[in-house]
Design a protein around this motif. Structure first.
Motif, PDB file in Angstrom:
ATOM      1  N   ALA A 173     -45.117 -15.743 -22.146  1.00  0.00           N
ATOM      2  CA  ALA A 173     -45.398 -14.581 -22.471  1.00  0.00           C
ATOM      3  C   ALA A 173     -45.994 -12.883 -22.562  1.00  0.00           C
ATOM      4  CB  ALA A 173     -47.104 -14.672 -21.535  1.00  0.00           C
ATOM      5  N   ARG A 174     -44.303 -12.384 -22.095  1.00  0.00           N
ATOM      6  CA  ARG A 174     -43.769 -10.871 -21.836  1.00  0.00           C
ATOM      7  C   ARG A 174     -42.168 -10.525 -21.899  1.00  0.00           C
ATOM      8  NH1 ARG A 174     -46.440  -9.119 -17.093  1.00  0.00           N
ATOM      9  NH2 ARG A 174     -47.592 -11.335 -17.524  1.00  0.00           N
ATOM     10  N   SER A 175     -42.219  -9.655 -22.638  1.00  0.00           N
ATOM     11  CA  SER A 175     -40.487  -9.096 -22.010  1.00  0.00           C
ATOM     12  C   SER A 175     -40.379  -8.101 -21.358  1.00  0.00           C
ATOM     13  CB  SER A 175     -40.348  -9.264 -24.249  1.00  0.00           C
ATOM     14  OG  SER A 175     -40.413 -10.455 -24.519  1.00  0.00           O
ATOM     15  N   TRP A 176     -39.371  -7.955 -21.372  1.00  0.00           N
ATOM     16  CA  TRP A 176     -39.239  -6.548 -20.920  1.00  0.00           C
ATOM     17  C   TRP A 176     -37.616  -6.653 -20.301  1.00  0.00           C
ATOM     18  CZ3 TRP A 176     -35.897  -6.757 -15.682  1.00  0.00           C
ATOM     19  CH2 TRP A 176     -35.633  -7.693 -14.674  1.00  0.00           C
ATOM     20  N   THR A 177     -37.133  -5.608 -19.900  1.00  0.00           N
ATOM     21  CA  THR A 177     -36.054  -4.640 -20.157  1.00  0.00           C
ATOM     22  C   THR A 177     -36.013  -3.610 -18.838  1.00  0.00           C
ATOM     23  OG1 THR A 177     -33.906  -4.250 -21.187  1.00  0.00           O
ATOM     24  CG2 THR A 177     -36.587  -3.306 -21.802  1.00  0.00           C
ATOM     25  N   MET A 178     -34.680  -3.038 -18.029  1.00  0.00           N
ATOM     26  CA  MET A 178     -34.323  -1.728 -18.074  1.00  0.00           C
ATOM     27  C   MET A 178     -34.261  -0.622 -18.956  1.00  0.00           C
ATOM     28  SD  MET A 178     -35.183  -2.106 -14.892  1.00  0.00           S
ATOM     29  CE  MET A 178     -35.271  -3.750 -13.214  1.00  0.00           C
TER      30      MET A 178
END
Length: 653
Positions: free
Chosen positions: A124-129
């Protein structure tokens, strides 16, 4: 039971607690200064999380355990909406990481970031720095739900991004993050800038634009459509510049023509027509005619795919004038004529349409027929659909192609549990349809208004901006609420459908049809074509109704209508059943249960007299639960199945 999703009380409470605790923490930290991160630690955190996510080694925090089949399903919190940025990038002021404040929408600002680490892709989501332009500081960036474009994760598609009006908040786990809910708030930047063109060197500019065109052609051959589009776009920016008053219009036309083709493949149909028009040479030599013929075909195909058949007809006719022997133009003109006939007469070759359906081709090629209806105000119901002429029983009232449909066997199908903080309810929601609608609107801004005109609980900020110079503006929260109140399921036409992957679609015109348990029309589906037929005669000017829920159980029906569509039905049938009282309704449904069990185990064919007499007693017992005066002109739906059984089983005279 396989089509039911069970949620334990413990899981339901955990979902509520998680959302409420996050909301409380966010409220407590509103306006607080951002705490700097250690870049090395941030990179290591994301790299480790990405590796573990790819290996399936760490549970997805968005997933919740369900009963019955022992698997999981994503959870999405809804009911905390905010509007997307409706301002162009050039009108936003740049900001730095140090300017970020907790639980704040930084209106009027923009933040440029560079991806620092691998992307952690969750359901339900993607994330990164990400790091700032000077590569001095790091922060977490996540995209919620609407995290892909053209089947590619947005965060993985580029290195550089500009966040419009950044929202700095907390994750459910209490970690600070830049959060993007509206895809239109995140601008993807090309790493190779075209701003290095010598301002007085036309030859250098032409050489660079030609190089971009070649790169676009290579990407197209490799079927990397997003990259091809990006390269053509960069080339056009240069080719259209008037360097020293000596632009190269033919180069710009060639790139526009190529990009029109890519846009057609990407279903960015608004852009197809714009690019095709920009590519016309209007010259009389044979080569120019052939090139313009291609452009007309692409523009006609885009107009056809959007249901703008008269416009498509004009494009294809112009194509045929330029290249009279082109078989494609003749074929398309013939198809347009069929669509126009369907739109005007409501006459369809339904046998042919059915025979052409399959799992591989679940969407039909047909026009919508809606000319017998109009949208008007409906007292007490908002807006409704009304007949513009008298319609006889059994006659087609309207047929409509779905604006967007997601079939159960397609990768886009995604079901989630949504917890709505507005009413504290957990629902099963086809969020895959919401994602598909958003993607279609982002690709075609001209269609935003028709969808946003539908009813939804959240009305937005009232500005109703559908596009800026940066592209389409889509409020995903409005889309979710509109989908929740207006979507329907076209049924399990291609098998393998369950609660976790139900087929769902949005039919914009049909969405205006109000509910009644005593409907005057009934819908059916052939592929993604909804066909609405009159179940009795409908007078000109009469409102059209169909039943959103056909349960015989009054209490179950009212619960479903309130939970899914947000209203309580007060039609004449529901009023009568309300007056019956709970005891009578319970007795009636107990008898219906007995009748259904009898029907399941007793075939009507060859039924013996003893079985027929039992069925007659059951039918009469159900009939006795209805007050003769109160139900004088109302359907007695509870006994319909057993009456149908008797009609088939009783000896014919």
């Amino acid at each position: 039971m396989a089509n039911t999703i069970f949620l334990t009380e413990q899981e339901a409470e955990r979902i509520r607690k998680t959302v409420k605790e996050r909301s409380k923490k966010c409220s407590e930290q509103t306006g607080h200064e951002r705490e700097p991160r250690d870049k090395t630690a941030a990179h290591q955190q994301a790299t480790g999380a990405a590796l573990m996510a790819d290996m399936g080694g760490v549970p997805d925090p968005d997933m919740t355990q369900t009963k019955g089949r022992g698997d999981t399903i994503p959870v999405v919190a809804v009911g905390q909406p905010y509007p997307p940025c409706a301002v162009s990038l050039e009108d936003l002021q740049p900001m730095k990481f140090a300017d970020l404040r907790m639980e704040t929408h930084h209106r009027g600002r923009k933040l440029t970031v560079k991806r620092l680490s691998p992307v952690v892709t969750l359901v339900a989501r993607s994330w990164t720095m990400v790091q700032d332009e000077k590569e001095e500081e790091a922060e977490r960036l996540e995209i919620c739900l609407h995290k892909s474009k053209h089947n590619e994760d947005i965060l993985e598609s580029a290195k550089f991004f500009i966040i419009k009006e950044p929202y700095f908040t907390l994750t459910d786990q209490g970690e600070a993050t830049l959060r993007v809910d509206h895809p239109s708030d995140l601008i993807i930047c090309q790493e190779e800038a075209h701003g290095t063109i010598p301002g007085d060197d036309a030859a250098a500019a032409e050489k660079l634009a030609t190089r971009y065109k070649a790169q676009g052609n290579t990407a197209l051959k490799q079927q990397d459509l997003p990259l091809a589009h990006a390269k053509y776009t960069e080339g056009l920016k240069i080719a259209e510049q008037d360097v020293l008053g000596n632009p190269n219009p033919d180069l710009a036309r060639d790139i526009s023509r190529n990009r029109a083709y890519v846009n057609l493949l990407l279903n960015q149909l608004d852009e197809v027509v714009t690019d095709a028009r920009a590519s016309f040479t209007s010259r009389d030599d044979q080569r120019s005619k052939e090139l313009d013929s291609k452009a007309y075909y692409r523009a006609g195909s885009a107009a056809y795919n959007q249901g703008r058949y008269q416009e498509a007809k004009r494009f294809f006719e112009e194509q045929q004038k330029l290249t009279p022997d082109d078989k494609d133009a003749k074929t398309q003109i013939k198809k347009v004529a069929s669509r126009l006939r369907e739109r005007e007469t409501g006459t369809y070759d339904l046998v042919k349409i059915r025979s052409g359906l399959s799992r591989a081709r679940p969407r039909i090629d047909a026009a919508s027929f809606i000319k017998n209806t109009e949208i008007r105000d409906s007292p007490g119901r908002g807006r409704g659909l009304y007949a513009t002429r008298s319609i006889t029983a059994g006659e087609i009232v309207m047929c409509e192609k779905a604006f967007c449909v997601v079939w159960s066997h397609e990768s886009e199908a995604l079901t989630a549990m949504t917890y709505d903080v507005r009413d504290d309810k957990i629902r099963v929601s086809p969020v895959g349809l919401s994602k598909s609608i958003v993607q279609k609107l982002l690709s075609n801004p001209s269609q935003v208004e028709s969808v946003m005109h539908l009813f939804g609980d959240y009305q937005g900020d009232g500005r109703n901006v559908s596009a800026t110079e940066d592209g389409a503006v889509v409020d995903v929260f409005r889309v979710h609420d509109i989908m929740s109140r207006n979507a329907f399921g076209p049924g399990d036409q291609y098998e393998d459908e369950g609660a976790r992957n139900a087929s769902t679609g949005l039919w914009i015109h049909a969405a205006y049809i109000n509910h009644s348990c005593i409907a005057n029309a009934k819908k059916e589906y052939i592929g993604d074509l909804m066909i609405l037929r009159a179940t009795r005669s409908i007078k000109s000017g009469e409102e059209i109704f169909h039943s959103y829920d056909e349960s015989k159980d009054y209490d179950a029906r009212q619960t479903a209508l309130m939970t899914t569509w947000g209203f309580q039905c007060s039609c004449a049938l529901c009023t009568a059943e309300t007056e019956d009282g709970q005891a009578i309704r319970d007795k009636r449904m107990e008898l219906v249960g007995e009748a259904d069990a009898f029907i399941e185990k007793t075939p009507w064919a060859g039924a013996k007299r003893l079985a027929i007499r039992k069925a007659q007693r059951l039918a009469q017992s159900i009939e006795d639960t209805y007050d003769g005066e109160r139900y004088r002109e109302l359907p007695r739906t509870a006994g319909e199945r057993i009456q149908e059984w008797l009609a088939k089983a009783s000896p014919r005279k």
